[in-house]
Design a protein around this motif. Sequence first.
Motif, PDB file in Angstrom:
ATOM      1  N   LEU A 160     112.390  -3.323 -22.851  1.00  0.00           N
ATOM      2  CA  LEU A 160     113.294  -3.156 -23.993  1.00  0.00           C
ATOM      3  C   LEU A 160     112.741  -3.963 -25.158  1.00  0.00           C
ATOM      4  O   LEU A 160     112.303  -5.105 -24.977  1.00  0.00           O
ATOM      5  N   ARG A 161     112.757  -3.368 -26.338  1.00  0.00           N
ATOM      6  CA  ARG A 161     112.191  -4.054 -27.505  1.00  0.00           C
ATOM      7  C   ARG A 161     113.278  -4.586 -28.413  1.00  0.00           C
ATOM      8  O   ARG A 161     114.270  -3.899 -28.645  1.00  0.00           O
ATOM      9  N   TRP A 162     113.059  -5.813 -28.893  1.00  0.00           N
ATOM     10  CA  TRP A 162     113.978  -6.401 -29.880  1.00  0.00           C
ATOM     11  C   TRP A 162     113.491  -5.963 -31.256  1.00  0.00           C
ATOM     12  O   TRP A 162     112.410  -6.373 -31.698  1.00  0.00           O
ATOM     13  N   THR A 163     114.292  -5.135 -31.892  1.00  0.00           N
ATOM     14  CA  THR A 163     113.867  -4.595 -33.185  1.00  0.00           C
ATOM     15  C   THR A 163     114.630  -5.250 -34.335  1.00  0.00           C
ATOM     16  O   THR A 163     114.422  -4.896 -35.488  1.00  0.00           O
ATOM     17  N   GLY A 164     115.518  -6.177 -34.013  1.00  0.00           N
ATOM     18  CA  GLY A 164     116.361  -6.811 -35.041  1.00  0.00           C
ATOM     19  C   GLY A 164     115.553  -7.687 -35.994  1.00  0.00           C
ATOM     20  O   GLY A 164     114.363  -7.945 -35.784  1.00  0.00           O
ATOM     21  N   VAL A 165     116.234  -8.159 -37.052  1.00  0.00           N
ATOM     22  CA  VAL A 165     115.599  -9.036 -38.043  1.00  0.00           C
ATOM     23  C   VAL A 165     115.295 -10.385 -37.382  1.00  0.00           C
ATOM     24  O   VAL A 165     116.124 -10.940 -36.676  1.00  0.00           O
ATOM     25  N   LYS A 166     114.075 -10.887 -37.616  1.00  0.00           N
ATOM     26  CA  LYS A 166     113.682 -12.176 -37.025  1.00  0.00           C
ATOM     27  C   LYS A 166     113.966 -13.292 -38.039  1.00  0.00           C
ATOM     28  O   LYS A 166     113.341 -13.316 -39.106  1.00  0.00           O
ATOM     29  N   PRO A 167     114.900 -14.189 -37.737  1.00  0.00           N
ATOM     30  CA  PRO A 167     115.221 -15.231 -38.710  1.00  0.00           C
ATOM     31  C   PRO A 167     114.089 -16.258 -38.843  1.00  0.00           C
ATOM     32  O   PRO A 167     113.301 -16.438 -37.916  1.00  0.00           O
ATOM     33  N   LYS A 168     114.018 -16.925 -40.014  1.00  0.00           N
ATOM     34  CA  LYS A 168     112.946 -17.911 -40.246  1.00  0.00           C
ATOM     35  C   LYS A 168     113.242 -19.205 -39.492  1.00  0.00           C
ATOM     36  O   LYS A 168     112.352 -19.899 -39.024  1.00  0.00           O
ATOM     37  N   THR A 169     114.548 -19.549 -39.405  1.00  0.00           N
ATOM     38  CA  THR A 169     114.899 -20.746 -38.633  1.00  0.00           C
ATOM     39  C   THR A 169     115.739 -20.304 -37.426  1.00  0.00           C
ATOM     40  O   THR A 169     116.394 -19.265 -37.464  1.00  0.00           O
ATOM     41  N   GLY A 170     115.658 -21.120 -36.380  1.00  0.00           N
ATOM     42  CA  GLY A 170     116.442 -20.829 -35.166  1.00  0.00           C
ATOM     43  C   GLY A 170     115.957 -19.586 -34.441  1.00  0.00           C
ATOM     44  O   GLY A 170     116.747 -18.869 -33.817  1.00  0.00           O
TER      45      GLY A 170
END
Length: 342
Positions: free
Chosen positions: A91-101
């Motif tokens: 399964l692929r995580w396609t969500g926005v990758k945050p800069k922090t955390g």
Amino acid sequence: MPDDDQSPISAQQAKRLFADWKAAPAIVLAVSGGPDSIALMWLAARWRRAMTRGPRLIAVTVDHGLRSEAAREARDVKRLAKDLDLPHRTLRWTGVKPKTGLPAAARAARYRLLAKAARTGGATHILTAHTRDDQAETLLMRMLRGSGIAGLAAMARESERDGVQLARPLLDIPKSQLIATLNRAKIAYADDPSNRDASYTRPRLRALMPALAEEGGDSRNLARLASRLARANAALEVLADGAERYLALRDRNDASRFGFDATAFAGLAEEIRLRLLKRAIDRVGHEGPVELGKLEALLGALDRAIADGQPRLKQTLAGAVIGLVQGRIHVDPAPPRRSRTG
Ligand SMILES: Nc1ncnc2c1ncn2[C@@H]1O[C@H](COP(=O)(O)OP(=O)(O)OP(=O)(O)O)[C@@H](O)[C@H]1O
């Protein structure tokens, strides 16, 4: 290190490790491709093969799209799953990758995807490969942050997440035993360099573990401390249940409102009062678990107001409004925040 920490896990030992889940209809195995979860998959497959009837096993790998090797590692897991006769999904995580955390966001996405895979596959449980070493590190991290008893109980063997049971069958098993198991079975596994990335807290703490073990603070002792605190925490929760019933916290007319008599509340032990406030705030606030430090500050303010005979007090915390009015403490949902742009 005692010898049993280096010995491969026998079929008999694995049978005991997975016994709690033998009646589940289907189980998702969370397999990253690292040694712990490859061992989980190998052990679970061997356990299942030895039974005539038992749960369907579904191996799932989440590709967070963060490392270039992740897709290849997922394919390696798929190949091994096939050799073991297990279905496998990536399964692929396609969500926005945050800069922090980023680690926390990746973890949250991973559990969401795993829970979705479980629901789709008719699985009641997700099994992860957390080990005794992970448990010791978690305890240490929380100690350094000054966590309360619930936090220091570290990871539970079984808990609920997104409507699925999350289980950790290897929580008492040292990583070294999993490596020994894989070496004996001649099974290869991936090495995730982010496990040593010193820009993250956990790898930095992991690097301290050998020195702590020299002083007697090995993973066995630290995990034992976590399970003792889990026992104390469970007892305190039972006491809080009783106190909650005693105060008849829930307003019968409206499930979203809570109120309790301030004098009866003031007579309870501080730890129980904190737990009751937390329960009430988490129920109505819907902003995730309230922080212990903030809860302690709130309780201090309430205690002072009650002691001073102050008639009114109003504070907002984690999406809840906590008020003291005419000898009663109320915990209500906070009104929605007004947007700044209007
Ligand atoms: N990419 C992944 N795909 C599937 N399962 C994974 C993945 N990453 C981790 N897991 C599962 O979670 C377990 C713990 O992994 P890890 O210690 O790297 O997680 P973490 O980020 O520290 O999160 P946690 O808070 O759950 O410990 C692994 O043994 C495995 O079962």
